[in-house]
Design a protein around this motif. Structure first.
Motif, PDB file in Angstrom:
ATOM      1  N   GLY A  31       5.686   1.237  -3.064  1.00 40.99           N
ATOM      2  CA  GLY A  31       4.762   2.087  -2.588  1.00 40.99           C
ATOM      3  C   GLY A  31       5.205   3.369  -2.579  1.00 40.99           C
ATOM      4  N   ARG A  32       6.201   3.737  -3.256  1.00 38.80           N
ATOM      5  CA  ARG A  32       6.501   5.366  -3.595  1.00 38.80           C
ATOM      6  C   ARG A  32       5.752   6.160  -4.345  1.00 38.80           C
ATOM      7  NH1 ARG A  32      11.402   2.184  -3.934  1.00 38.80           N
ATOM      8  NH2 ARG A  32      11.370   2.448  -6.335  1.00 38.80           N
ATOM      9  N   LYS A  33       4.775   5.354  -5.200  1.00 36.04           N
ATOM     10  CA  LYS A  33       3.784   6.161  -6.047  1.00 36.04           C
ATOM     11  C   LYS A  33       2.428   5.425  -5.979  1.00 36.04           C
ATOM     12  CE  LYS A  33       6.412   8.628  -9.462  1.00 36.04           C
ATOM     13  NZ  LYS A  33       6.816   8.750 -11.075  1.00 36.04           N
ATOM     14  N   ALA A  55       0.680  -1.295   0.055  1.00 39.93           N
ATOM     15  CA  ALA A  55      -0.056   0.020   0.151  1.00 39.93           C
ATOM     16  C   ALA A  55       0.882   1.100   0.102  1.00 39.93           C
ATOM     17  CB  ALA A  55      -0.881  -0.025   1.297  1.00 39.93           C
ATOM     18  N   ALA A  56       0.482   2.040  -0.759  1.00 36.45           N
ATOM     19  CA  ALA A  56       1.511   3.418  -0.846  1.00 36.45           C
ATOM     20  C   ALA A  56       0.731   4.363   0.074  1.00 36.45           C
ATOM     21  CB  ALA A  56       1.287   4.089  -2.281  1.00 36.45           C
ATOM     22  N   ALA A  57       1.661   5.149   0.655  1.00 37.15           N
ATOM     23  CA  ALA A  57       1.207   6.029   1.479  1.00 37.15           C
ATOM     24  C   ALA A  57       0.115   7.220   0.818  1.00 37.15           C
ATOM     25  CB  ALA A  57       2.717   7.092   1.969  1.00 37.15           C
ATOM     26  N   PRO A  58      -0.666   7.649   1.844  1.00 37.73           N
ATOM     27  CA  PRO A  58      -1.614   8.729   1.574  1.00 37.73           C
ATOM     28  C   PRO A  58      -0.975   9.668   0.424  1.00 37.73           C
ATOM     29  CG  PRO A  58      -2.062   7.957   3.369  1.00 37.73           C
ATOM     30  CD  PRO A  58      -0.742   7.204   3.375  1.00 37.73           C
TER      31      PRO A  58
END
Length: 205
Positions: free
Chosen positions: A175-177, A101-104
């Motif tokens: 998860g960087r994008k 999961a990517a950060a919001p």
């Protein structure tokens, strides 16, 4: 399939090149599974769209035949876009299955992996048909000198795009994008949103 961008990009490129060559001499098929099966289905619609576009430029067929070809083009193009979304949906399912999961606040890319794979699909068709032109027995030196630089540019564009896709997938898998699916919402194909369609329905009623 593992979340390995190098493997995915390599397999996508191989699938597209192999399928284009195979479908010119054998019936359209889809012997793949998982993500590659979705990529192959999307590629099929580009293949069919390409050849309908060729027919649409003919001047030795009837207006009725051209009208049918234009409808075929419209249908293949809609399905092509639908399956771009399906590629992205499949990637999201793969991410979810692996708990990625990517950060919001992770940034979005200007295009999705599905859109890049669609462009690679079209590029594989261009390269194949450029090479077909180079192999024509009736090709003149002038013709060959025009086609070969175009083929080289296509090969370079495909390499650049596949490298960019690999970088994008690396960022998404880490998860960087973020990856989101954006619906095409083509209004002209919806009878309730295309005024030419719903007005004609009213007049007919």
């Amino acid at each position: 399939m593992p979340l390995d961008s190098t493997t995915i990009v390599r397999q996508v490129l191989q699938l597209q090149a192999d399928a284009v060559a195979r479908w010119h001499v054998e019936p359209i098929d889809n012997p793949y599974t998982g993500l590659l099966s979705v990529v192959c289905q999307q590629h099929q619609f580009n293949f069919q769209l390409w050849h309908e576009e060729d027919i649409a430029r003919r001047t030795d067929v009837t207006d009725a035949q051209i009208a049918q070809v234009k409808r075929n083009i419209d249908g293949f193009n809609q399905r092509r876009n639908d399956w771009i979304e399906r590629i992205d949906e499949t990637l999201l399912e793969m991410l979810d299955a692996r708990g990625v999961a990517a950060a919001p606040d992770a940034p979005l890319n200007t295009e999705t992996p599905g859109s890049a794979i669609d462009r690679l699909s079209i590029m594989s068709l261009r390269v194949f048909h450029m090479e077909e032109e180079l192999a024509r027995p009736d090709a003149t030196e002038e013709h060959l000198s025009k086609v070969e630089p175009k083929r080289q540019r296509c090969v370079l564009q495909r390499a650049d795009l596949s490298n960019s896709l690999g970088v994008l997938l690396d960022d998404i898998f880490a998860g960087r994008k973020q990856l989101r699916v954006y619906r095409q919402m083509k209004m002209y194909n919806d009878p309730s949103l295309n005024p030419e369609l719903y007005r004609s329905q009213r007049r007919a009623g």
